[in-house]
Design a protein around this motif. Structure first.
Motif, PDB file in Angstrom:
ATOM      1  N   MET A 142      68.970  32.338  69.884  1.00  0.00           N
ATOM      2  CA  MET A 142      68.507  32.614  71.244  1.00  0.00           C
ATOM      3  C   MET A 142      67.090  32.105  71.466  1.00  0.00           C
ATOM      4  O   MET A 142      66.762  31.579  72.537  1.00  0.00           O
ATOM      5  N   GLY A 143      66.234  32.249  70.442  1.00  0.00           N
ATOM      6  CA  GLY A 143      64.880  31.729  70.566  1.00  0.00           C
ATOM      7  C   GLY A 143      64.872  30.218  70.732  1.00  0.00           C
ATOM      8  O   GLY A 143      64.134  29.667  71.560  1.00  0.00           O
ATOM      9  N   ALA A 144      65.694  29.527  69.936  1.00  0.00           N
ATOM     10  CA  ALA A 144      65.787  28.077  70.052  1.00  0.00           C
ATOM     11  C   ALA A 144      66.360  27.671  71.408  1.00  0.00           C
ATOM     12  O   ALA A 144      65.910  26.686  72.018  1.00  0.00           O
ATOM     13  N   TYR A 145      67.334  28.416  71.892  1.00  0.00           N
ATOM     14  CA  TYR A 145      67.932  28.144  73.202  1.00  0.00           C
ATOM     15  C   TYR A 145      66.873  28.248  74.293  1.00  0.00           C
ATOM     16  O   TYR A 145      66.807  27.419  75.201  1.00  0.00           O
ATOM     17  N   LEU A 146      66.038  29.284  74.206  1.00  0.00           N
ATOM     18  CA  LEU A 146      64.966  29.452  75.187  1.00  0.00           C
ATOM     19  C   LEU A 146      64.017  28.266  75.161  1.00  0.00           C
ATOM     20  O   LEU A 146      63.574  27.795  76.216  1.00  0.00           O
ATOM     21  N   LEU A 147      63.691  27.768  73.976  1.00  0.00           N
ATOM     22  CA  LEU A 147      62.778  26.637  73.860  1.00  0.00           C
ATOM     23  C   LEU A 147      63.371  25.368  74.460  1.00  0.00           C
ATOM     24  O   LEU A 147      62.691  24.629  75.170  1.00  0.00           O
ATOM     25  N   PHE A 148      64.646  25.114  74.210  1.00  0.00           N
ATOM     26  CA  PHE A 148      65.267  23.875  74.659  1.00  0.00           C
ATOM     27  C   PHE A 148      65.770  23.939  76.099  1.00  0.00           C
ATOM     28  O   PHE A 148      65.660  22.974  76.845  1.00  0.00           O
ATOM     29  N   PHE A 149      66.330  25.075  76.490  1.00  0.00           N
ATOM     30  CA  PHE A 149      67.017  25.141  77.784  1.00  0.00           C
ATOM     31  C   PHE A 149      66.568  26.357  78.597  1.00  0.00           C
ATOM     32  O   PHE A 149      67.374  27.227  78.938  1.00  0.00           O
ATOM     33  N   PRO A 150      65.291  26.464  78.941  1.00  0.00           N
ATOM     34  CA  PRO A 150      64.795  27.668  79.611  1.00  0.00           C
ATOM     35  C   PRO A 150      65.365  27.900  81.003  1.00  0.00           C
ATOM     36  O   PRO A 150      65.399  29.044  81.474  1.00  0.00           O
ATOM     37  N   LYS A 151      65.807  26.836  81.668  1.00  0.00           N
ATOM     38  CA  LYS A 151      66.310  26.990  83.036  1.00  0.00           C
ATOM     39  C   LYS A 151      67.833  27.045  83.115  1.00  0.00           C
ATOM     40  O   LYS A 151      68.392  27.101  84.217  1.00  0.00           O
ATOM     41  N   LEU A 190      66.505  35.941  78.307  1.00  0.00           N
ATOM     42  CA  LEU A 190      66.043  35.997  76.927  1.00  0.00           C
ATOM     43  C   LEU A 190      64.644  36.590  76.820  1.00  0.00           C
ATOM     44  O   LEU A 190      64.328  37.275  75.844  1.00  0.00           O
ATOM     45  N   GLY A 191      63.816  36.339  77.816  1.00  0.00           N
ATOM     46  CA  GLY A 191      62.481  36.924  77.810  1.00  0.00           C
ATOM     47  C   GLY A 191      62.525  38.439  77.916  1.00  0.00           C
ATOM     48  O   GLY A 191      61.798  39.149  77.202  1.00  0.00           O
ATOM     49  N   VAL A 192      63.376  38.951  78.793  1.00  0.00           N
ATOM     50  CA  VAL A 192      63.528  40.401  78.922  1.00  0.00           C
ATOM     51  C   VAL A 192      64.091  40.993  77.632  1.00  0.00           C
ATOM     52  O   VAL A 192      63.634  42.040  77.158  1.00  0.00           O
ATOM     53  N   TRP A 193      65.088  40.326  77.063  1.00  0.00           N
ATOM     54  CA  TRP A 193      65.677  40.812  75.814  1.00  0.00           C
ATOM     55  C   TRP A 193      64.630  40.895  74.714  1.00  0.00           C
ATOM     56  O   TRP A 193      64.533  41.893  74.000  1.00  0.00           O
ATOM     57  N   PHE A 194      63.816  39.837  74.567  1.00  0.00           N
ATOM     58  CA  PHE A 194      62.791  39.823  73.526  1.00  0.00           C
ATOM     59  C   PHE A 194      61.758  40.919  73.772  1.00  0.00           C
ATOM     60  O   PHE A 194      61.325  41.610  72.842  1.00  0.00           O
ATOM     61  N   GLY A 195      61.361  41.103  75.022  1.00  0.00           N
ATOM     62  CA  GLY A 195      60.406  42.152  75.339  1.00  0.00           C
ATOM     63  C   GLY A 195      60.921  43.536  74.990  1.00  0.00           C
ATOM     64  O   GLY A 195      60.174  44.383  74.480  1.00  0.00           O
ATOM     65  N   LEU A 196      62.207  43.761  75.225  1.00  0.00           N
ATOM     66  CA  LEU A 196      62.800  45.056  74.879  1.00  0.00           C
ATOM     67  C   LEU A 196      62.800  45.280  73.374  1.00  0.00           C
ATOM     68  O   LEU A 196      62.603  46.402  72.906  1.00  0.00           O
ATOM     69  N   GLN A 197      63.021  44.220  72.604  1.00  0.00           N
ATOM     70  CA  GLN A 197      63.011  44.372  71.146  1.00  0.00           C
ATOM     71  C   GLN A 197      61.613  44.734  70.644  1.00  0.00           C
ATOM     72  O   GLN A 197      61.461  45.604  69.776  1.00  0.00           O
ATOM     73  N   LEU A 198      60.600  44.082  71.200  1.00  0.00           N
ATOM     74  CA  LEU A 198      59.223  44.405  70.811  1.00  0.00           C
ATOM     75  C   LEU A 198      58.869  45.836  71.189  1.00  0.00           C
ATOM     76  O   LEU A 198      58.310  46.592  70.387  1.00  0.00           O
ATOM     77  N   PHE A 199      59.192  46.212  72.413  1.00  0.00           N
ATOM     78  CA  PHE A 199      58.864  47.559  72.884  1.00  0.00           C
ATOM     79  C   PHE A 199      59.577  48.611  72.043  1.00  0.00           C
ATOM     80  O   PHE A 199      58.981  49.620  71.641  1.00  0.00           O
ATOM     81  N   SER A 200      60.847  48.370  71.761  1.00  0.00           N
ATOM     82  CA  SER A 200      61.615  49.334  70.977  1.00  0.00           C
ATOM     83  C   SER A 200      61.153  49.365  69.530  1.00  0.00           C
ATOM     84  O   SER A 200      61.123  50.422  68.900  1.00  0.00           O
ATOM     85  N   GLY A 201      60.776  48.200  68.991  1.00  0.00           N
ATOM     86  CA  GLY A 201      60.336  48.141  67.610  1.00  0.00           C
ATOM     87  C   GLY A 201      59.055  48.917  67.371  1.00  0.00           C
ATOM     88  O   GLY A 201      58.883  49.541  66.317  1.00  0.00           O
ATOM     89  N   VAL A 202      58.150  48.903  68.335  1.00  0.00           N
ATOM     90  CA  VAL A 202      56.898  49.643  68.189  1.00  0.00           C
ATOM     91  C   VAL A 202      57.165  51.138  68.026  1.00  0.00           C
ATOM     92  O   VAL A 202      56.494  51.830  67.262  1.00  0.00           O
ATOM     93  N   GLY A 203      58.183  51.636  68.714  1.00  0.00           N
ATOM     94  CA  GLY A 203      58.478  53.062  68.648  1.00  0.00           C
ATOM     95  C   GLY A 203      59.523  53.436  67.617  1.00  0.00           C
ATOM     96  O   GLY A 203      59.886  54.606  67.508  1.00  0.00           O
TER      97      GLY A 203
END
Length: 248
Positions: free
Chosen positions: A137-146, A170-183
């Motif tokens: 998913m990270g690679a997909y975001l880098l290559f095909f963001p739109k 993918l940006g929202v998904w990644f943000g949720l993982q960071l937010f959830s990981g902190v807690g």
């Protein structure tokens, strides 16, 4: 809110993506049919799941690979395979079959190490393909963001499929993982959030050299941030539940 498909499926057969899906499903079927008792599962996880405390002792480093093919339940498996099916084919076409397989496994290892770093003394087994898929998913975001990704929105009896750009999904998904990981450090809540976030970042890092060789932002200009394929035509699906309008 569930991503269900993108609008630019690959034009070549994604052999590795399909093989990974089949392998994960086969291992899951084997797990639920052969390892039926808690004792059997404990032995399975001891040998093949990633247990940070064991890794800290230099024991069983191969679990960084084997843990990627174990899943804790049907929904765990189904969710991971759905995301791999959506995002894997385009990245396989971009990287080639062998390159994509190596990338996938490396992203999974990086994800496991990220989870390990968050709690190196934990005895909680880590299993699942989600870290490797997060790398895809990270690679997909880098290559095909739109690229347009169809997202199924479900609110009680209302459901609708809405196309949303990949960078938002993918940006929202990644943000949720960071937010959830902190807690939830150390996978105490049953989800390896740091493996997800770590795998996502590892995927971007591993794909970055290829993206730069493609021309970096010039590659986006040539493709408009989409996979280089004609857009697929999908039948629109809307809820049949009538909309109740507010009275004036």
């Amino acid at each position: 809110m569930f991503p269900i498909r993108d609008h630019n499926p690959s034009e070549k057969v994604a052999f590795v993506t399909y093989a990974l899906i089949i392998l994960n499903i086969s291992v899951f079927i084997l797990t639920v049919t052969v390892f039926q008792t808690d004792r059997d599962l404990a032995k399975l996880y001891w040998h093949y799941a990633l247990i940070p405390d064991r890794l800290s002792s230099g024991d069983n480093p191969l679990a960084l690979i084997t843990s990627q093919f174990l899943h804790g339940g049907f929904l765990h498996l189904a969710g991971n395979m759905l995301f791999l099916w959506i995002f894997g084919d385009n990245m396989e076409e971009e990287m080639g079959h062998v390159g994509f397989l190596l990338f996938y496994l490396a992203a999974g290892v990086g994800a496991g190490l990220a989870q390990y770093a968050s709690a190196p003394s934990s005895n909680v087994p880590m299993i699942g393909a989600s870290g490797a898929i997060a790398g895809v998913m990270g690679a997909y975001l880098l290559f095909f963001p739109k690229a347009q990704v169809d997202v199924l929105i479900i609110i009680i009896f209302f459901f609708r499929i809405i196309p949303i750009p990949a960078w938002i999904v993918l940006g929202v998904w990644f943000g949720l993982q960071l937010f959830s990981g902190v807690g939830d450090s150390g996978q105490a809540g049953g989800v390896a959030y740091w493996a997800h976030a770590g795998g996502f970042l590892v995927g971007i890092a591993l794909a970055l050299p290829r993206w730069l060789r493609k021309g970096a932002t010039a590659f986006w200009s040539r493709t408009d941030g989409h996979p280089p394929h004609p857009e697929a035509r999908y039948t629109r699906i809307d809820s049949r539940i009538p909309t109740v309008r507010r009275r004036k």
